[in-house]
Design an enzyme around this catalytic site. Structure first.
Site, PDB file in Angstrom:
ATOM      1  N   GLY A  89      -8.283  -2.305  -6.149  1.00 23.74           N
ATOM      2  CA  GLY A  89      -8.266  -2.685  -4.743  1.00 23.74           C
ATOM      3  C   GLY A  89      -6.863  -3.024  -4.289  1.00 23.74           C
ATOM      4  N   CYS A  90      -6.692  -3.106  -2.969  1.00 30.58           N
ATOM      5  CA  CYS A  90      -5.358  -3.359  -2.416  1.00 30.58           C
ATOM      6  C   CYS A  90      -4.885  -4.781  -2.719  1.00 30.58           C
ATOM      7  CB  CYS A  90      -5.344  -3.069  -0.915  1.00 30.58           C
ATOM      8  SG  CYS A  90      -6.674  -3.841   0.023  1.00 30.58           S
ATOM      9  N   TYR A  91      -5.718  -5.776  -2.386  1.00 31.87           N
ATOM     10  CA  TYR A  91      -5.310  -7.150  -2.690  1.00 31.87           C
ATOM     11  C   TYR A  91      -5.090  -7.352  -4.198  1.00 31.87           C
ATOM     12  CZ  TYR A  91      -6.522  -8.881   2.042  1.00 31.87           C
ATOM     13  OH  TYR A  91      -6.578  -9.130   3.398  1.00 31.87           O
TER      14      TYR A  91
ATOM     15  N   THR B 146      -4.121  -5.268  -6.460  1.00 27.98           N
ATOM     16  CA  THR B 146      -2.879  -4.632  -6.911  1.00 27.98           C
ATOM     17  C   THR B 146      -1.682  -5.530  -6.643  1.00 27.98           C
ATOM     18  OG1 THR B 146      -3.762  -2.405  -6.636  1.00 27.98           O
ATOM     19  CG2 THR B 146      -1.364  -2.631  -6.564  1.00 27.98           C
ATOM     20  N   ALA B 147      -1.572  -6.025  -5.406  1.00 28.79           N
ATOM     21  CA  ALA B 147      -0.429  -6.881  -5.070  1.00 28.79           C
ATOM     22  C   ALA B 147      -0.482  -8.190  -5.848  1.00 28.79           C
ATOM     23  CB  ALA B 147      -0.417  -7.157  -3.565  1.00 28.79           C
TER      24      ALA B 147
END
EC number: 1.2.1.38
Lengths: 350, 350, 350, 350
Positions: free
Chosen positions: C153-155, C157-158
């Site tokens: 997911g995007c969150y 990953t960061a």
């Protein structure tokens, strides 16, 4: 006034026009919001959808019954969609209420014109005749004491205030008018469609309804009335990535060697005593943010010697001078109050 | 190519045009960035000002010495301000370099016209004659093998690609052209002034330099060349709250009963084999975000029977097709490579 | 490779993840888009909804038949909603296809955990075990040759790229982790709801799903795996008025007197040879625009002596490193190609 | 009041704080703007820089002479930069004027603390003692009748209103406080720097001054005063692409099993009779736009059972409750008027 406030209701309170009406009425010294009406959400708190009004509007939304409403209030603002107002407004008038309608339903004198552009059945001709077109700086004197005011559209307000003095003076060729209009996204209302999606319109600029916008007949009707002959315009609408604001850049052929100074003088005379129109000094142009949140319409000019063309730029806040603010201005005129009552707010800048 | 890359340098690397050139050159199969030059910041890392290039451009910024540069590279992009290029480019040419200049200094054939609009001294007439105006889809065939290409301005690129096919075919009246142009803020560069301040231009729309923009003579020179007679335009520029993107909405009187379908066919024929111009289908309009980050110019039309007026809308990314992308396209044409080399990127959407 | 390209298909092409996959695959030297699939819009042109791909994707959208698809392509990207992938991916695998899934359906090893957070039925346990969690810089070595990669997911990953080196080194207390995450609007996809309405989220900032976001178990599963003990985080998500970009500001108690320099050294060693993670120099912070449109994750630090707390800031483009870009990175790893193939694009700035 | 208005002057009228003061004072029933002062632009029209005030503020800007000013007005708002107020305010007080200072110069009781964070010489200790810290909902009762009010900073206002009730009740551990603050760009004022450039901060999010912001000592001084012991916070500031608005997301360890309902009740009791603080219902979160243009501070909560951590979110308009609005509120309290006088405006939405 003898101290008693005029009682008002708002129908269609769950749109942007509705909450802007609340913003101005909440601070209005002579008016009191008695009923906030939404047929679809009756019984629910308005603040479910608009939490910015928490602790300001605490009563739940009312349903709509014209007879009962007439027993409680004096004036109704109908911020209802086109087609809905056409049916609702006559009922309210018959119940003895004064109405200020923010839809397009009562703006065109010719019902067949309405039906061609709006694709709804027009109101009965009697109502169309009765309605005053509430472009306050132009037809304000006719509003006083009337029962039904049809509040102008946002694009027509910016366009007409920008063109009328020059057209009325015979300084421009009516056949040459081109209107390049730009609007923020709130003009399309709160309804959802892909065009309004943030990721689609942020950092983007679109053009839509070229020569097909339903505000065209309203503009042409009024320009024709001023010019004394039919006027046909080229009208392009753009969507700009901002929430509020309309800018109309307008082009017309000058009929003489008029300078910017001539135009400034003409317009300042024309709008003398009308505090919501501000004519910029020579070489200065208005920007939409300079009227943000306020009822002003600001106007600037360039007369091009090379081509003999006049460029006029007018800006408004589409939700204020283009909707709720002008509606309050019409309330003031209707009731015989000072035109600026409850509207004396500076633009919110930056 | 026999495997060896052409060596290029960029002068004026600390502006937006400069870093866009780096973006395209970094992925270019036949070109190699050998020197990134900034007179004012020589010796400093480019990434101090542009951290997005961290670990991509690691060498410090170079100073500028035309002779030394000529020993290292083949082609120089000058993304320098107007007035600076006028002096610098002749030195680079004399040192034996090929130059693609992104300033306005070599676009006007008439030096006095340049001086009137730009308020700088014009380059010597010989250089002005030598320079090819690199509007790639129109004059691309003349670029091949040339030493000096003058890259068109952003507004002229969008305007001219939108107008030339109709003008060239004699379908519109050259005296009737009105250009209502809108640009994102990056068009004004990275220099600071109040107009670029976020709080001033966010949620705002401004109009500026009405009929006074320095891109006007460049537009009129080219339109006049196409029309075979002098052309004078009305030209308005607007600032829109977005970073990138230009939209030109253009109006002209049609000289016959041409329909949208006629125009689409005319334009598709005119631009056949030119992959960076895309003509929208009938009833569809381009939006600036649909070309964001890419070298495309998209165009749409409305022909209004009521007024006989044509409305043309063209969009580009001002930093790509309006600057760095077209410069790379000119590099490709100059070197005889496929026009799309290193530019085959889809728009970044959303 | 012997010159032949790997053939790929994209399922769910009408979302933002889908068109970003097209952007990267269109320029990929070893992959070819053979089929662009949308069950709901089969037969229609993709460009109806995404005109920015005009003249780039010209074939109409395909329907979906796993057997037929297996005859045409080698690898499928499933950019389908949660719940849909769970059913579809097993069919594709059984037809002999390799799959890179961008949904959340195969990220959690514990199916009951999936069902608790996603409210859909989990895929069979065998598939959950088979799936590699494709956080490329951490688990990239396990991706090579696998049949099913679950793209993070995007969150997560960061968040994970920002926390793992310090956690893995034992420098921070796993019980102290607080993640304050901010995302642009495109993270919510193209579906319409009032939160995405431009007029609602422009010039606005919202907080949502505090401690309830479905990405929490994915973060905790991975942090727990690294720490060797269960980890529970505080996780807040905010919506910011921009289209792309995630910034995670993370707080944790340091277990020693580590300085910023220590952290920079630790992280640079940890990510050595991993070109898509860039560690900022001391005193510099990353901004979301510095990775816009690219596959980078940029990270910065502050170690506060006064409180013994570490602040880590990591940024990505949610649609690239947080979705399509990392999926291409996983394709590269899966096929044994250079990790950066087709992804060597600088951020688009400004 | 016996009908006569209190006469006020604004020093530093050419900043955003200054024009917001004008917005509220123009509609204030008991106050009258007598002088609009700018040392650097005396004699020029204010509308040169702020055309939105055309036909509203028509007199030119005044210069500054404390003695002459004292003959004309009763109260002065000093919206001057840090370091300037320190010298100016004592002169105004000695001339017999009441002062509401919007700079940071009189907020810290310890002059050496001021000098450490602000890098300017501190005002004399006597003035620091005399100044009341005008966080109206907390120290409002001390403002009445005072000569010098130091108006709180924007971040401290949002932070302190969000933390004080829980800290005061002993429900949170003072050593555990983390403040993740986000601000719109107007907070940095009208001065130009690259960070404020539209193309740099639009579609971008930045972090800055981590644990180094000059508002930290003001926050710690007040929290320490409430807690009765020194408090050290972790404080991160972010820049968000919007003009107005601050959101503070705050984290602290709960000292008991308090629920969201407990917190809502605690806060509503604490702020009873304080109309500008609105506590959201359980499960609802405030957004910055819900206070745009208004003097409200809206607050919401999540208590996480898993970690025992409390998340508090508070929002304000940085230019209103964080600057000019609270200054007017302090004027009202100072003069013994109703706290909401001239401030009874709904947020401007959308």
């Amino acid at each position: 006034m003898n101290g008693e406030k005029v009682k008002v209701a708002i129908v269609g309170s769950t749109g942007y026009g509705g909450v802007e009406l609340i913003r101005f009425l909440w601070g209005h010294p002579h008016a009191e919001i008695v009923s906030v009406i939404s047929v679809s959400s009756a019984g629910e708190p308005l603040t479910d959808g608009f939490p910015h009004l928490s602790e300001i509007i605490v009563q739940p939304l009312d349903g709509l019954n014209p007879e009962e409403l007439a027993a409680k209030v004096d004036v109704v603002f109908t911020a209802t969609p086109s087609g809905v107002s056409a049916k609702l407004v006559p009922q309210l008038l018959e119940a003895g209420l004064k109405v200020i309608d923010l839809s397009g339903d009562f703006r065109l004198k010719d019902g067949s014109e309405y039906e061609a552009w709006y694709k709804h059945e027009a109101p009965a001709a009697g109502f169309l005749e009765e309605a005053v077109y509430g472009l306050a700086e132009i037809y304000g004197d006719e509003v006083k004491g009337k029962e039904l005011v049809s509040n102008p559209g946002c694009y027509p307000t910016a366009t007409l205030l920008g063109l009328i003095p020059a057209l009325s003076a015979g300084w421009i060729d009516p056949a040459s008018i081109i209107i390049d209009a730009k609007s923020g996204v709130s003009g399309a209302g709160r309804g959802m469609n892909l065009t309004n999606h943030y990721a689609e319109i942020n950092e983007n600029m679109k053009v839509y309804k070229v020569n097909k916008h339903q505000h065209i007949p309203e503009i042409e009707q009024t320009l024709g009335h001023i010019a004394g002959e039919p006027v046909t315009v080229t009208f392009t609408t753009h969507l700009v990535p901002m929430t509020r604001g309309i800018m109309c850049t307008m082009y017309a052929q000058l009929k003489g060697a008029y300078t910017e100074e001539d135009l400034i003088q003409l317009y300042r005379q024309y709008y003398e005593g009308r505090p919501f129109v501000r004519i910029r000094d020579n070489g200065k142009w208005p920007a939409t943010k300079e009227v943000f949140g306020s009822n002003y319409c600001d106007i600037g000019f360039a007369a091009d010697e090379r081509t003999g063309r006049l460029t006029i730029v007018s800006v408004i806040d589409n939700l204020v001078k283009g909707a709720a603010g002008q509606a309050i201005q019409n309330l003031n005129l209707m009731m015989g109050w000072e035109e600026t009552t409850g509207l004396k707010l500076t633009p919110v800048y930056p």
